[in-house]
Design an enzyme around this catalytic site. Structure first.
Site, PDB file in Angstrom:
ATOM      1  N   SER A  43       7.732  -5.671   6.653  1.00  0.00           N
ATOM      2  CA  SER A  43       7.474  -6.954   7.586  1.00  0.00           C
ATOM      3  C   SER A  43       8.324  -7.770   7.034  1.00  0.00           C
ATOM      4  O   SER A  43       7.198  -8.999   7.397  1.00  0.00           O
ATOM      5  CB  SER A  43       6.156  -6.737   7.826  1.00  0.00           C
ATOM      6  OG  SER A  43       5.200  -5.909   8.207  1.00  0.00           O
ATOM      7  N   ASP A  81       5.447  -3.487  11.479  1.00  0.00           N
ATOM      8  CA  ASP A  81       3.669  -3.071  12.221  1.00  0.00           C
ATOM      9  C   ASP A  81       3.743  -3.173  13.585  1.00  0.00           C
ATOM     10  O   ASP A  81       2.953  -2.130  13.885  1.00  0.00           O
ATOM     11  CB  ASP A  81       2.373  -3.752  11.556  1.00  0.00           C
ATOM     12  CG  ASP A  81       2.981  -5.406  12.133  1.00  0.00           C
ATOM     13  OD1 ASP A  81       4.584  -5.808  12.636  1.00  0.00           O
ATOM     14  OD2 ASP A  81       2.192  -6.310  10.891  1.00  0.00           O
ATOM     15  N   ARG A 130       0.728  -0.767  -0.024  1.00  0.00           N
ATOM     16  CA  ARG A 130      -0.469  -0.053  -0.224  1.00  0.00           C
ATOM     17  C   ARG A 130       0.948   1.246   0.131  1.00  0.00           C
ATOM     18  O   ARG A 130       1.874   1.368   0.283  1.00  0.00           O
ATOM     19  CB  ARG A 130      -1.159  -0.345   1.281  1.00  0.00           C
ATOM     20  CG  ARG A 130      -2.072  -0.592   1.525  1.00  0.00           C
ATOM     21  CD  ARG A 130      -2.860  -0.636   2.123  1.00  0.00           C
ATOM     22  NE  ARG A 130      -1.982  -1.066   3.661  1.00  0.00           N
ATOM     23  CZ  ARG A 130      -2.461  -0.163   4.743  1.00  0.00           C
ATOM     24  NH1 ARG A 130      -3.422   0.595   4.948  1.00  0.00           N
ATOM     25  NH2 ARG A 130      -1.543  -0.075   6.194  1.00  0.00           N
TER      26      ARG A 130
END
Length: 498
Positions: free
Chosen positions: A177, A230, A108
């Protein structure tokens, strides 16, 4: 009565007796099977037990391992990674910031306009992009070139009023991540790829450097201000909205925790002490293990057959990736050893991970009088067409055992962090609040799990302390959280302050 009639009566009586004997034998066999199935369930329940004394031992063990992991590299199963984030958002940040969230087959790009002390998040926009499969195993230039182009296209859609101030470079928070050895707030070397990526020429390289080169190649003037995961993003998002946030916990497919530590309490930190006096620690708590964890034969088998035997033991008993699989393994034993589903073991029940945690949650939350959701899940997923109400009730009980253990152990882990920070007691007149920012689908969508976790937290802390401890949902740490960290680590902060 004639001989024929007598003979017929005798034959009839004998047939009735034989039929009755068969029925009795069938019932005895069924009741024997049911007793065996219940014995398997009861033994599992006992081995999953989390009495309050055991949970206190788990919390103490977590705090001890945290100390050990901060003392030296490799000193504990907890990695206790130094994140280089020493400046969490205060809520006063303003301006336009970007985030890039790369953690799987999609990424994203996010744009956030911050309005300072009273404005909060004025506007946010994002776009999701799928990564073509061939780029996941291609070259570094190809992957990061694709990402940089998507970023440039997104920047080109900035509307009126959504531009950086004149003369200022755009700044980006990069959520990456994958396992990284962080070397500063905005640099980190890739340890290894996971999740289907395999690009050899990136391993060992600084991922921020690779992205920066790709942006420079296409003339995109953007600086990466923060490289984060995250969990740290969730902590940043939580702190932005509430200054009392001291830790963040992700309970989703996987699990992790991060918290704010005093820099002086980190013996393995050899750099200059940060101005704030604080440092965010990425615990990687999924790898926690202790002799006090209530592990069963099913957990041990799952671990042995996993891709990472001996690793992530805590994660394997509390996170969404594994809860449904534990339920499947117990059901399989009940089917094999107690013919729980009849004489034939349902073939689908033998497939690892076919029963996912969302299925388990749906069955656990079934409140219909005939437990029809349980029946339909068994039929649709495991192709078991007929189940009695008694069987369905046993399956709901099994889901409850697995979820309760996971939720109560999660609470013990959180108490371990609170203990390490010395916030597990109330000092005279001290009313300091301790807020835990939570994120992840397991916590958000499995309400029996989250309710049990929160009530266990109160039980462990006691009434007085738990009045000062709160758990708050903090959504989209990997997106907005990363943009907020770009803001709190902006190269222009010093200029603004002076």
């Amino acid at each position: 009565m004639g001989k024929v009639a007598v003979g017929a009566a005798v034959v009839c009586a004998a047939t009735v007796c034989a039929a009755a004997a068969l029925v009795v034998r069938h019932r005895m066999r069924c009741s024997g099977r049911w007793a065996r199935a219940m014995a398997i369930l009861r033994e599992f329940e006992e081995n999953c037990g989390t009495p309050i004394g055991k949970l206190r031992q788990v919390a103490d063990a977590m705090a001890v391992e945290m100390h050990a992991g901060l003392a030296s590299e490799g000193g504990s199963k907890l990695k206790m990674l130094i994140s280089y984030v020493d400046n969490l958002p205060s809520g006063e940040e303003n301006g336009l910031f970007y985030a890039l969230d790369l953690g799987g087959t999609n990424f994203r790009v996010i744009r956030v306009l911050l309005g300072g002390k009273d404005g909060g998040v004025v506007k946010q926009e994002f776009e999701e992009v799928s990564i073509p499969p061939h780029l996941m195993t291609g070259s570094s230039d190809a992957l990061f070139g694709f990402i940089a182009t998507a970023l440039a296209n997104f920047v080109a859609t900035e509307s009126e009023g959504l531009h950086p101030s004149p003369g200022r470079q755009r700044e980006l928070g990069f959520t990456f991540s994958f396992p990284v050895r962080q070397t500063s707030i905005a640099s980190g070397n890739l340890i290894k790829w996971t999740k289907g990526f395999l690009i050899d020429d990136v391993v060992g390289q600084d991922v921020v450097g690779e992205l920066t080169k790709a942006m420079e190649r296409i003339g995109l003037d953007m600086r990466v201000s923060a490289l984060v995961n995250d969990t740290i993003g969730t902590l940043a998002g939580g702190r932005y909205h509430n200054p009392d946030v001291i830790a963040a916990v992700i309970l989703g497919t996987g699990t992790n925790a991060a918290y704010v530590e005093r820099a002086q309490a980190i013996p393995k930190w050899h750099g200059l002490l940060p101005k704030s006096g604080e440092m965010v620690i990425n615990m990687e708590w999924g790898n926690f293990r202790s002799s006090h964890l209530p592990l069963t034969e099913y957990d041990q088998d799952l671990d042995v057959e996993s891709l990472n035997p001996g690793e992530q033991i805590f994660e394997k008993i509390i996170s969404g990736m594994y809860l449904g699989e534990i339920v499947r393994r117990v059901l399989l034993k009940m089917a094999e050893e107690a013919a729980f589903f009849g004489d034939i073991v349902p073939p689908k029940l033998k497939i690892p991970f076919i029963l996912r945690t969302p299925h388990m949650s749906a069955m656990h939350h079934d409140e219909s009088s005939d437990l029809r959701v349980v029946g339909s899940k068994l039929k649709d997923i495991l192709e078991i067409p007929h189940t009695s109400l008694k069987m369905r009730k046993a399956i709901v009980e099994l889901c409850d055992i697995v979820a309760t253990r996971g939720a109560r152990l999660s609470a013990a882990g959180i108490v371990g962090i609170i203990k390490k920070l010395g916030r597990d007691t109330v000092k005279d007149g001290d009313k300091q609040k301790s807020v835990i920012a939570m994120d992840g689908g397991l916590y958000e969508h499995y309400s029996k799990f989250s309710t049990c976790m929160e009530s266990t937290l109160k039980e462990l802390l006691g009434e007085e302390v738990s009045d000062n401890v709160a758990v708050e949902q903090s959504n989209d740490g990997s997106g907005i959280g990363a943009a907020l960290l770009a803001a709190s680590h902006s190269q222009y902060l010093e200029v603004e302050e002076s």
